[in-house]
Write an enzyme that holds these catalytic residues in place. Structure first.
Site, mmCIF file in Angstrom:
data_model
loop_
_atom_site.group_PDB
_atom_site.id
_atom_site.type_symbol
_atom_site.label_atom_id
_atom_site.label_comp_id
_atom_site.label_asym_id
_atom_site.label_seq_id
_atom_site.Cartn_x
_atom_site.Cartn_y
_atom_site.Cartn_z
ATOM 1 N N CYS A 115 0.850 -1.190 0.000
ATOM 2 C CA CYS A 115 0.000 0.000 0.000
ATOM 3 C C CYS A 115 0.884 1.237 0.000
ATOM 4 O O CYS A 115 1.756 1.376 0.854
ATOM 5 C CB CYS A 115 -0.897 -0.010 1.239
ATOM 6 S SG CYS A 115 -1.860 1.501 1.444
ATOM 7 N N CYS A 143 0.356 3.201 3.489
ATOM 8 C CA CYS A 143 0.783 2.710 4.803
ATOM 9 C C CYS A 143 1.843 1.616 4.756
ATOM 10 O O CYS A 143 2.370 1.230 5.792
ATOM 11 C CB CYS A 143 -0.419 2.223 5.612
ATOM 12 S SG CYS A 143 -1.069 0.618 5.068
ATOM 13 N N CYS A 165 -6.599 -4.228 -19.391
ATOM 14 C CA CYS A 165 -7.586 -3.190 -19.073
ATOM 15 C C CYS A 165 -6.914 -1.850 -18.787
ATOM 16 O O CYS A 165 -7.581 -0.833 -18.670
ATOM 17 C CB CYS A 165 -8.450 -3.607 -17.885
ATOM 18 S SG CYS A 165 -7.587 -3.622 -16.295
ATOM 19 N N CYS A 185 -7.472 -0.833 1.322
ATOM 20 C CA CYS A 185 -6.464 -1.399 2.213
ATOM 21 C C CYS A 185 -7.112 -1.580 3.583
ATOM 22 O O CYS A 185 -7.643 -0.626 4.146
ATOM 23 C CB CYS A 185 -5.274 -0.450 2.302
ATOM 24 S SG CYS A 185 -4.076 -0.926 3.564
ATOM 25 N N CYS A 220 -5.292 0.714 6.476
ATOM 26 C CA CYS A 220 -5.393 2.172 6.590
ATOM 27 C C CYS A 220 -6.656 2.726 5.932
ATOM 28 O O CYS A 220 -6.913 3.921 6.022
ATOM 29 C CB CYS A 220 -4.144 2.854 6.026
ATOM 30 S SG CYS A 220 -4.039 2.849 4.232
ATOM 31 N N HIS A 230 -8.216 3.840 -0.567
ATOM 32 C CA HIS A 230 -8.813 3.276 -1.770
ATOM 33 C C HIS A 230 -7.732 2.660 -2.660
ATOM 34 O O HIS A 230 -6.706 3.282 -2.924
ATOM 35 C CB HIS A 230 -9.527 4.396 -2.541
ATOM 36 C CG HIS A 230 -10.070 3.961 -3.865
ATOM 37 N ND1 HIS A 230 -11.249 3.257 -3.985
ATOM 38 C CD2 HIS A 230 -9.606 4.132 -5.128
ATOM 39 C CE1 HIS A 230 -11.484 3.022 -5.274
ATOM 40 N NE2 HIS A 230 -10.505 3.545 -5.983
ATOM 41 N N HIS A 236 -11.099 -1.522 -7.672
ATOM 42 C CA HIS A 236 -12.363 -2.254 -7.627
ATOM 43 C C HIS A 236 -12.142 -3.729 -7.947
ATOM 44 O O HIS A 236 -11.154 -4.103 -8.580
ATOM 45 C CB HIS A 236 -13.369 -1.651 -8.619
ATOM 46 C CG HIS A 236 -13.886 -0.318 -8.195
ATOM 47 N ND1 HIS A 236 -13.275 0.863 -8.569
ATOM 48 C CD2 HIS A 236 -14.929 0.029 -7.399
ATOM 49 C CE1 HIS A 236 -13.941 1.878 -8.030
ATOM 50 N NE2 HIS A 236 -14.947 1.407 -7.316
ATOM 51 N N ASP A 291 -8.890 -16.324 -17.790
ATOM 52 C CA ASP A 291 -8.382 -17.661 -17.528
ATOM 53 C C ASP A 291 -7.426 -17.621 -16.323
ATOM 54 O O ASP A 291 -6.223 -17.742 -16.451
ATOM 55 C CB ASP A 291 -7.656 -18.172 -18.778
ATOM 56 C CG ASP A 291 -7.203 -19.613 -18.601
ATOM 57 O OD1 ASP A 291 -7.734 -20.311 -17.726
ATOM 58 O OD2 ASP A 291 -6.296 -20.024 -19.350
ATOM 59 N N ARG A 322 -11.035 -10.142 -10.882
ATOM 60 C CA ARG A 322 -10.046 -9.147 -11.307
ATOM 61 C C ARG A 322 -10.023 -8.023 -10.292
ATOM 62 O O ARG A 322 -10.972 -7.248 -10.194
ATOM 63 C CB ARG A 322 -10.389 -8.599 -12.693
ATOM 64 C CG ARG A 322 -9.447 -7.474 -13.164
ATOM 65 C CD ARG A 322 -9.609 -7.182 -14.648
ATOM 66 N NE ARG A 322 -10.974 -6.748 -14.979
ATOM 67 C CZ ARG A 322 -11.343 -5.459 -15.088
ATOM 68 N NH1 ARG A 322 -10.477 -4.491 -14.918
ATOM 69 N NH2 ARG A 322 -12.595 -5.153 -15.384
ATOM 70 N N CYS A 381 -8.837 -4.797 -9.868
ATOM 71 C CA CYS A 381 -8.394 -3.750 -10.784
ATOM 72 C C CYS A 381 -7.900 -2.595 -9.912
ATOM 73 O O CYS A 381 -8.696 -1.862 -9.332
ATOM 74 C CB CYS A 381 -9.582 -3.339 -11.648
ATOM 75 S SG CYS A 381 -9.203 -2.073 -12.850
HETATM 76 ZN ZN ZN Z 1 -2.801 1.030 3.503
#
Ligand code: ZN
Length: 152
Positions: free
Chosen positions: A62, A65, A80, A111, A114, A117, A120, A128, A134, A136
């Site tokens: 992350c 943090c 993607c 996360c 902490c 964001h 998604h 496969d 996924r 993302c």
């Molecule tokens: Zn974090």
């Protein structure tokens, strides 16, 4: 390079994360673009991030943090434009929140340490992979560190 979609639930939830900081501290520690994604649920533009096409072995932590969240072992090429993983390093590293912004119902991934964001989670798209999930994730929410030389 960052589109912000403000998640209004965010302001009330910081107290429940072990590595949460107050807003002023996040603003001090993160760059404006990191802040817009990690703390305001923004999304970096597809194909612009650091890791979407990265195939180096390592652990993805992350960026807010330092908690280890994903591994290169579970990263796959989804094409993607964002780093995609079929599973997190461990389920307790991430938290799932129902996200109803933009008139869609999506699963936000945060996360767990902490509350920042990450991106998604999408399921059942036919990739496969072992999970057909996924994760993302925004590159800017992550920092790749070598497997044998972990940060912190
Ligand atoms: Zn974090």
């Amino acid at each position: 390079m960052v589109d912000v979609d403000m998640n209004t639930e965010r302001s009330t939830d910081t107290a429940r994360y072990p590595l949460a900081s107050d807003d002023a501290e996040w603003r001090r520690r993160l760059s404006p673009q990191e802040y817009a994604v990690l703390r305001q649920a923004g999304t970096e533009r597809a194909f612009t991030g650091e890791y979407w096409d990265d195939h180096t072995e390592g652990i993805y932590t992350c960026r807010a943090c330092g908690t280890e969240l994903f591994r290169s072992d579970e990263k796959f090429d989804s094409h993607c434009g964002w780093p995609s993983f079929f599973a997190p390093l461990a389920q307790d590293r991430v938290e799932y929140i129902q996200d109803r912004t933009f008139g869609m119902v999506r699963t936000e991934v945060r996360c767990a340490a902490c509350g920042s964001h990450l991106g998604h989670l999408f399921e059942g798209e036919g990739y496969d992979t072992p999970t057909d999930q996924r994760y993302c994730i925004n590159s800017i929410s992550l920092r790749r560190v070598p497997k044998n030389d972990r940060a912190e």
